[in-house]
Design a protein around this motif. Structure first.
Motif, PDB file in Angstrom:
ATOM      1  N   ASN A   1      32.577  69.333  44.887  1.00 49.02           N
ATOM      2  CA  ASN A   1      33.107  70.115  43.783  1.00 49.02           C
ATOM      3  C   ASN A   1      32.132  70.118  42.616  1.00 49.02           C
ATOM      4  O   ASN A   1      31.310  69.206  42.467  1.00 49.02           O
TER       5      ASN A   1
ATOM      6  N   TYR B   1      31.532  67.064  40.363  1.00 49.04           N
ATOM      7  CA  TYR B   1      30.638  65.973  40.756  1.00 49.04           C
ATOM      8  C   TYR B   1      29.315  66.077  40.012  1.00 49.04           C
ATOM      9  O   TYR B   1      28.813  65.078  39.468  1.00 49.04           O
TER      10      TYR B   1
ATOM     11  N   GLN C   1      44.954  63.931  46.612  1.00 53.22           N
ATOM     12  CA  GLN C   1      44.514  64.565  45.382  1.00 53.22           C
ATOM     13  C   GLN C   1      45.228  63.959  44.190  1.00 53.22           C
ATOM     14  O   GLN C   1      46.436  63.744  44.225  1.00 53.22           O
TER      15      GLN C   1
ATOM     16  N   GLY D   1      42.480  66.281  40.322  1.00 53.25           N
ATOM     17  CA  GLY D   1      41.983  66.897  41.538  1.00 53.25           C
ATOM     18  C   GLY D   1      42.700  68.199  41.858  1.00 53.25           C
ATOM     19  O   GLY D   1      42.085  69.177  42.288  1.00 53.25           O
TER      20      GLY D   1
ATOM     21  N   TYR E   1      39.624  69.567  43.792  1.00 46.83           N
ATOM     22  CA  TYR E   1      38.898  68.639  44.666  1.00 46.83           C
ATOM     23  C   TYR E   1      39.855  67.565  45.166  1.00 46.83           C
ATOM     24  O   TYR E   1      40.949  67.354  44.623  1.00 46.83           O
ATOM     25  N   GLY E   2      39.442  66.877  46.215  1.00 44.92           N
ATOM     26  CA  GLY E   2      40.275  65.834  46.793  1.00 44.92           C
ATOM     27  C   GLY E   2      39.611  65.217  48.016  1.00 44.92           C
ATOM     28  O   GLY E   2      38.531  65.628  48.446  1.00 44.92           O
ATOM     29  N   MET E   3      40.271  64.209  48.571  1.00 42.69           N
ATOM     30  CA  MET E   3      39.774  63.486  49.727  1.00 42.69           C
ATOM     31  C   MET E   3      40.595  63.847  50.957  1.00 42.69           C
ATOM     32  O   MET E   3      41.772  64.180  50.859  1.00 42.69           O
TER      33      MET E   3
ATOM     34  N   SER F   1      35.332  62.744  48.158  1.00 44.51           N
ATOM     35  CA  SER F   1      35.944  63.809  47.371  1.00 44.51           C
ATOM     36  C   SER F   1      35.116  65.090  47.498  1.00 44.51           C
ATOM     37  O   SER F   1      33.923  65.108  47.190  1.00 44.51           O
TER      38      SER F   1
ATOM     39  N   PRO G   1      39.748  70.814  49.487  1.00 39.99           N
ATOM     40  CA  PRO G   1      40.116  70.008  50.658  1.00 39.99           C
ATOM     41  C   PRO G   1      41.157  70.684  51.543  1.00 39.99           C
ATOM     42  O   PRO G   1      41.154  70.488  52.760  1.00 39.99           O
TER      43      PRO G   1
END
Length: 218
Positions: free
Chosen positions: A71, A74, A170, A174, A179-181, A196, A200
């Protein structure tokens, strides 16, 4: 382009007669230069791309489908730390330019502090940037791949047919910034935690579609 040369160099000649002399101009073919520079840079950049790792490991009838990206936040955080750490150095330089008395030895500790802070910020920015440049998260027609590192390379992958669950994690920020994992779990305790990334939910959708396609072609 015109230049001038003196006619007659004898000591008896008091006045020199100047006449124009034509000098051949250097003409550059900017189009050729542009193609040479940009073409070589693009070729080298492609050859050194981290996606070559995925393409080189593709099996028979395996296709590259999707790659996840970091994202924009970052990069924003990386630049934030670099700029914040360089504030003391910027302040010292501002004082140096506005007040000549700052060049006294008493200003040297501030200079050392500024350089140290800027160096720490540069290290943080560089480490985060290298992590981004060397991280590959890709989906192929048969697996999900995670590769991290340039020299000390770590690679993990999981087959699409063995994936059982895909969880998205998230935070509030996020969800707002997108963004997220992703946590991918497979049979036999297989598990991959992706860092991340941007969008996602889109990555999860791509994995599910690739999994369905893999089941139909099995």
């Amino acid at each position: 382009m015109e230049a001038y040369a003196a006619e007659g160099a004898g000591e008896a000649q008091r006045f020199a007669v100047w006449r124009p002399v034509e000098v051949p101009q250097l003409q550059l073919n900017f189009k050729v230069c542009e193609q040479f520079v940009i073409g070589n840079w693009t070729q080298n950049n492609r050859s050194g791309s981290q996606m070559d790792y995925v393409k080189k490991t593709l099996g028979t009838d395996e296709e590259y489908l999707y790659r996840a990206k970091f994202n924009w936040t970052y990069d924003a955080i990386s630049w934030f730390w670099l700029l914040v750490a360089a504030v003391p150095l910027f302040f010292w330089a501002f004082v140096q330019l506005s007040d000549s008395s700052a060049s006294a030895p008493s200003g040297r500790p501030y200079f050392v502090l500024g350089v140290a802070g800027a160096s720490i910020g540069a290290v943080i920015w560089l480490s985060r940037s290298v992590h981004k440049w060397t991280t590959v998260i890709a989906v192929t027609s048969s697996r999900v791949i995670l590769k991290v590192g340039l020299i000390a390379r770590k690679s993990r992958e999981i087959s699409l047919l063995t994936i059982e669950k895909i969880n998205v994690r998230q935070s509030l920020y996020g969800r707002f910034f997108g963004y997220g994992m992703l946590i991918i779990r497979g049979t036999g305790g297989a598990k991959i935690e992706l860092p991340s990334i941007d969008r996602p939910l889109a990555l999860r959708r791509e994995i599910r579609q690739a999994k369905q396609q893999a089941h139909t072609t099995e």
